[in-house]
Design a protein around this motif. Structure first.
Motif, PDB file in Angstrom:
ATOM      1  N   UNK A   1      -1.946   7.630  -3.210  1.00  0.00           N
ATOM      2  CA  UNK A   1      -1.018   8.222  -4.177  1.00  0.00           C
ATOM      3  C   UNK A   1       0.093   7.483  -4.538  1.00  0.00           C
ATOM      4  N   UNK A   2       1.117   7.734  -5.358  1.00  0.00           N
ATOM      5  CA  UNK A   2       2.069   6.864  -5.788  1.00  0.00           C
ATOM      6  C   UNK A   2       3.198   6.699  -4.594  1.00  0.00           C
ATOM      7  N   UNK A   3       3.249   7.932  -3.698  1.00  0.00           N
ATOM      8  CA  UNK A   3       4.345   7.930  -2.702  1.00  0.00           C
ATOM      9  C   UNK A   3       3.809   6.859  -1.672  1.00  0.00           C
ATOM     10  N   UNK A   4       2.432   6.725  -1.282  1.00  0.00           N
ATOM     11  CA  UNK A   4       1.859   6.038  -0.242  1.00  0.00           C
ATOM     12  C   UNK A   4       1.989   4.369  -0.871  1.00  0.00           C
ATOM     13  N   UNK A   5       1.851   4.158  -2.143  1.00  0.00           N
ATOM     14  CA  UNK A   5       2.121   2.860  -2.568  1.00  0.00           C
ATOM     15  C   UNK A   5       3.553   2.345  -2.338  1.00  0.00           C
TER      16      UNK A   5
ATOM     17  N   UNK B   1      -4.797   2.016 -11.185  1.00  0.00           N
ATOM     18  CA  UNK B   1      -4.257   3.238 -10.893  1.00  0.00           C
ATOM     19  C   UNK B   1      -3.508   3.913 -12.105  1.00  0.00           C
ATOM     20  N   UNK B   2      -3.298   4.969 -12.206  1.00  0.00           N
ATOM     21  CA  UNK B   2      -2.645   5.510 -13.555  1.00  0.00           C
ATOM     22  C   UNK B   2      -1.560   4.788 -14.044  1.00  0.00           C
ATOM     23  N   UNK B   3      -1.838   4.250 -15.327  1.00  0.00           N
ATOM     24  CA  UNK B   3      -1.065   3.256 -15.909  1.00  0.00           C
ATOM     25  C   UNK B   3       0.611   3.635 -16.101  1.00  0.00           C
ATOM     26  N   UNK B   4       0.791   4.878 -16.202  1.00  0.00           N
ATOM     27  CA  UNK B   4       2.190   5.349 -16.354  1.00  0.00           C
ATOM     28  C   UNK B   4       2.855   5.372 -14.846  1.00  0.00           C
TER      29      UNK B   4
ATOM     30  N   UNK C   1      -2.876  -2.395  -7.643  1.00  0.00           N
ATOM     31  CA  UNK C   1      -3.685  -2.557  -6.572  1.00  0.00           C
ATOM     32  C   UNK C   1      -3.328  -2.213  -5.191  1.00  0.00           C
ATOM     33  N   UNK C   2      -1.957  -2.083  -5.154  1.00  0.00           N
ATOM     34  CA  UNK C   2      -1.091  -1.840  -3.789  1.00  0.00           C
ATOM     35  C   UNK C   2      -2.058  -0.945  -3.034  1.00  0.00           C
ATOM     36  N   UNK C   3      -2.324  -1.163  -1.728  1.00  0.00           N
ATOM     37  CA  UNK C   3      -2.966   0.124  -0.866  1.00  0.00           C
ATOM     38  C   UNK C   3      -2.207   1.335  -0.967  1.00  0.00           C
TER      39      UNK C   3
END
Ligand code: GLU
Length: 333
Positions: free
Chosen positions: A148-152, A200-203, A143-145
């Protein structure tokens, strides 16, 4: 009798001070002397990199809400934050998306089960868990804003560093080691997906969770992070407001429910304080209004909680007068 209008947290806070500086310094040194010889337990082995920890390491640090530090032993020895990341991630998330949304999506009830329990997800109504155990923490990470993974990741790394008052880095060896042995957490994330409890994508969410668990900290860092939670969300040294006071208050309540997993009840009985443990041997204890205690000692009990850390927290809670439930009759009877 008049009362203040309800709803204003600043009027309803826990107050008080730690004892004088000399007394705190002596008690911290005494705790270190007293519990250093304890040896009847083992370091975590299920993450290969953690098995190499030195069981003799024992560091502790008390940080007052005024920013004073009282340290003994290996208080500047780096180790991976592991589950101690959970309250801080939950705090940052509540600040970012609102605590009502976070609570509705994650749940805040005690699971009464081990930190990596699949049963906890299946047993709870609608897949709700608690952000202090893996399922809730992986869901919270999702749930983190950020799209993308990098933005999170940027949000997480930057937020944790504000709690610590310095830039934190990932221990790449621990991260790689846990990624290579992470099937159970991936299973939990898949189950959350089936229950539509991950956003978000679980992996990718599991990868981010694992990376945040590998952030490298010291007992000194963690004492200041805990003191930030004791200080209405303001970092005692930088003076920065990291989270709002009401969110801080609610994060501590959630720590009480499941901070020490299935032994959270015993912990509360012994210390009367919110706490959180991690499998690398770290432990934090928060005394609202007074300060934070952090310990680092890798040998763990069967529930994954540092043995010397629990003994220290119990001893200092009693000797420093921190237990939130302790009181005396108003008049002598
Ligand atoms: N990264 C660890 C895991 O998910 C954290 C567990 C803990 O510290 O209790 O297995």
């Amino acid at each position: 009798m008049t009362t203040d209008a309800p709803g204003s947290v600043t009027d309803w806070v826990s107050t008080g001070h730690l004892p004088g500086e000399e007394a705190v310094r002596e008690l911290v040194a005494e705790a270190h002397r007293r519990f250093s010889p304890v040896q009847d337990c083992e370091v975590a082995r299920y993450i290969p990199a953690l098995a190499a920890a030195n069981p003799g390491h024992f560091g502790l640090c008390v940080a007052s809400t005024g920013g004073l530090l009282f340290e003994a032993g290996e208080s500047t020895q780096p180790f991976s934050i592991q589950s101690l990341s959970k309250p801080f991630l939950f705090a940052l998330l509540c600040q970012a998306i609102g605590e009502d949304v976070a609570r509705a999506r994650l749940g805040v009830n005690s699971t009464g089960l081990p930190f990596n329990s699949v049963l906890a997800v299946e047993r709870s109504g609608e897949g709700l868990s608690n952000p202090m155990v893996n399922a809730g923490a992986i869901a919270a990470t999702s749930l983190v804003p950020g799209d993308t993974a990098e933005a999170k990741w940027h949000f997480i790394e930057e937020g944790f560093s504000r709690f610590a008052g310095r830039q934190l880095q990932v221990d790449q060896a621990v991260y790689a080691s846990e990624i290579a042995s992470n099937r159970r957490n991936l299973g939990i994330a898949t189950l959350l997906e089936e229950q539509q409890r991950i956003w978000f994508d679980p992996d990718a969410a599991t990868d981010l969770y694992t990376r945040q668990c590998a952030l490298s900290v010291t007992a000194r860092d963690l004492a200041l992070m805990a003191a930030t939670l004791a200080n209405g969300g303001c970092q005692p040294c930088s003076g920065e407001r990291v989270i709002e006071p009401l969110i801080c208050q609610h994060v501590l309540a959630v720590m009480v429910t499941a901070g020490l997993y299935e032994t959270s009840g015993d912990w509360l009985y012994d210390t009367g304080l919110p706490g959180k443990s991690g499998v690398s041997g770290g432990m934090i204890t928060v005394c609202p209004g007074k300060g934070g205690l952090a310990t680092y000692s890798p040998p763990l009990d069967e529930s994954g909680n540092s043995v010397r850390g629990q003994l220290t927290a119990r001893f200092l809670s009693e000797r420093l007068g921190l237990n939130l439930f302790a009181s005396r009759p108003l008049a002598p009877f």
